[in-house]
Enzyme design. Structure first.
Site, PDB file in Angstrom:
ATOM      1  N   ASP A 117     -10.845  20.853 -14.169  1.00 49.95           N
ATOM      2  CA  ASP A 117     -11.962  21.059 -15.093  1.00 49.95           C
ATOM      3  C   ASP A 117     -13.039  20.016 -14.808  1.00 49.95           C
ATOM      4  O   ASP A 117     -14.221  20.328 -14.658  1.00 49.95           O
ATOM      5  CB  ASP A 117     -11.461  20.944 -16.543  1.00 49.95           C
ATOM      6  CG  ASP A 117     -12.582  21.111 -17.545  1.00 49.95           C
ATOM      7  OD1 ASP A 117     -13.393  22.038 -17.371  1.00 49.95           O
ATOM      8  OD2 ASP A 117     -12.656  20.303 -18.509  1.00 49.95           O
ATOM      9  N   ASP A 146     -16.776  20.379 -12.309  1.00 53.48           N
ATOM     10  CA  ASP A 146     -18.126  20.100 -12.822  1.00 53.48           C
ATOM     11  C   ASP A 146     -18.829  19.103 -11.908  1.00 53.48           C
ATOM     12  O   ASP A 146     -20.016  19.232 -11.610  1.00 53.48           O
ATOM     13  CB  ASP A 146     -18.070  19.509 -14.246  1.00 53.48           C
ATOM     14  CG  ASP A 146     -18.142  20.579 -15.326  1.00 53.48           C
ATOM     15  OD1 ASP A 146     -17.749  21.723 -15.046  1.00 53.48           O
ATOM     16  OD2 ASP A 146     -18.577  20.265 -16.456  1.00 53.48           O
TER      17      ASP A 146
HETATM   18  C1  IPM Z   1     -14.417  25.587 -18.019  1.00 53.20           C
HETATM   19  C2  IPM Z   1     -14.721  25.181 -19.428  1.00 53.20           C
HETATM   20  C3  IPM Z   1     -13.517  25.541 -20.284  1.00 53.20           C
HETATM   21  C4  IPM Z   1     -12.336  24.740 -19.800  1.00 53.20           C
HETATM   22  C5  IPM Z   1     -13.719  25.355 -21.799  1.00 53.20           C
HETATM   23  C6  IPM Z   1     -14.965  26.032 -22.304  1.00 53.20           C
HETATM   24  C7  IPM Z   1     -12.511  25.813 -22.575  1.00 53.20           C
HETATM   25  O1  IPM Z   1     -15.042  23.836 -19.494  1.00 53.20           O
HETATM   26  O2  IPM Z   1     -14.189  26.787 -17.772  1.00 53.20           O
HETATM   27  O3  IPM Z   1     -14.401  24.714 -17.145  1.00 53.20           O
HETATM   28  O4  IPM Z   1     -12.150  23.588 -20.198  1.00 53.20           O
HETATM   29  O5  IPM Z   1     -11.573  25.278 -18.993  1.00 53.20           O
HETATM   30 MG    MG Z   2     -15.191  22.894 -17.592  1.00 51.46          MG
END
Ligand code: IPM
Ligand code: MG
Length: 355
Positions: A247, A251
């Protein structure tokens, strides 16, 4: 080709970007003589408002009976204070779990026209082409027990990080398979110097690698990986990692490309796959025709390739995106001096013109 797609616009900019992506899909359908049928379904805040729960059974039923799922984004301040089981994000987690989507593929590729949009130096990011393979149905997100309780006179919150051998093996295999079709390099990211789950993870990944002798495997601790992604991202090709690390790192990898508004994702592993932009619902710009539709349009391109085997159609979309960017058209998130600023609708129209 005849395909049924469950479409879940969700919340915030989700609705706008999905609308753009469907317009693109319609043009591709016409041009290549396919028929795509859309079944709209609710999830997240939209479902909470309409049905009182984040993931109605009807949405799951639709998803299970379709050939692919397209999702915009879920969440927003209106529902932030909701109890855990009534948060919009539960819909996303529920869809992933119920559809068995354990492999989340998140490519972070620099479009050459956009090297200047990155906050890093051109020579550091030029040519970056990474795929983060994130385990999506295990780890801290789903491990039991979890919750809140009273301990020693105060409230505690707790989660369980848990991985079974079979969960690690299948995601490791996914990563090796993907690497085989690229430069045959996998970096497995863990925290094996501290966590037992990571020690098991590393052991199973090493075992699984024996089935893929042509792929080179390396290991990296997650803290070091987050640093290396900024220092020298070109050293990475395929990164495989557990749910929460993935996660965070996805990003970070996405931002190398200048904007998270550019990045598509595919969630695979079950009988039907789900496609969604990596970005969230961006409530601050929702409904203002400001959102970048490219991540969702690129997600539809991934759908065509991965779920329907339509590579030429998928490439047509990818090339159109490249062309529009090269011609200097930008949404606000990737806008730099001298470029032409477009809204969501105008950017979608430009991409359609180029298909
Ligand atoms: C992602 C988002 C989700 C996650 C959230 C919105 C639940 O951040 O798809 O990366 O943490 O997986
Ligand atoms: Mg995420």
């Amino acid at each position: 080709m005849n395909k049924k797609i469950t479409v879940i616009p969700g919340d915030g900019i989700g609705k706008e970007v999905v609308e753009g992506a469907l317009q693109v899909l319609n043009v591709v359908a016409k041009k290549f003589s396919h028929q795509f049928e859309y079944e709209f379904a609710l999830a997240g805040g939209a479902a909470l408002d309409a049905a009182g729960i984040p993931l109605p059974e009807a949405t799951l039923t639709s998803a299970r009976s379709s050939d692919a799922v397209l999702l915009g984004a879920v969440g927003g301040p209106k529902w932030d204070a909701n109890p855990q089981h009534l948060k919009p994000e539960r819909a996303l987690l529920g869809l992933r779990k119920e559809l068995g989507l354990y492999a989340n593929i998140r490519p972070a590729k620099i479009y050459s026209a956009l090297v200047d949009a990155s906050s890093l130096k051109k020579e550091v990011v030029e040519g970056v082409d990474i795929i983060v393979v994130r385990e999506l149905t295990g780890g801290l997100y789903f491990g039991k027990p979890s919750g809140f309780e009273q301990r020693n006179g105060e409230e505690v919150g707790f989660n369980t990080m848990l991985y079974s051998e079979s969960e690690v093996r299948r995601i490791a295999r996914s990563a090796f398979e993907i690497a085989r079709k690229r430069s045959k390099k996998v970096c497995s990211v863990d925290k094996a110097n501290v966590l037992e789950t990571s020690q098991l993870w590393r052991k199973v990944v090493i075992e699984s690698a024996k089935e893929f002798p042509d792929v080179e495997l390396s290991h990296m601790y997650v803290d070091n990986c987050s640093m290396q992604l900024i220092r020298n991202p070109k050293q990475f090709d395929v990164i495989v990692t557990e749910n929460l690390f993935g996660d965070i790192l996805s990003d970070e990898a996405a931002m190398l490309t200048g904007s998270i508004g550019m990045l598509a994702s595919a969630s695979l592993g079950g009988s039907v796959a789900m496609y969604e932009p990596v970005h969230g619902s961006a409530p601050d710009i929702a409904g203002q025709n400001k959102a970048n539709p490219i991540a969702t349009i690129a997600s539809v391109a991934m759908m065509l390739k991965y779920s329907f085997g339509l590579s030429a159609e998928s490439d047509a979309i990818e090339n159109a995106i490249e062309k529009v960017l090269s011609a200097g058209f930008r949404t606000g998130d990737i806008h730099t001096e001298g470029m032409t600023l477009l809204g969501t609708k105008e950017m979608t129209a430009k991409i359609i013109e180029s298909i």
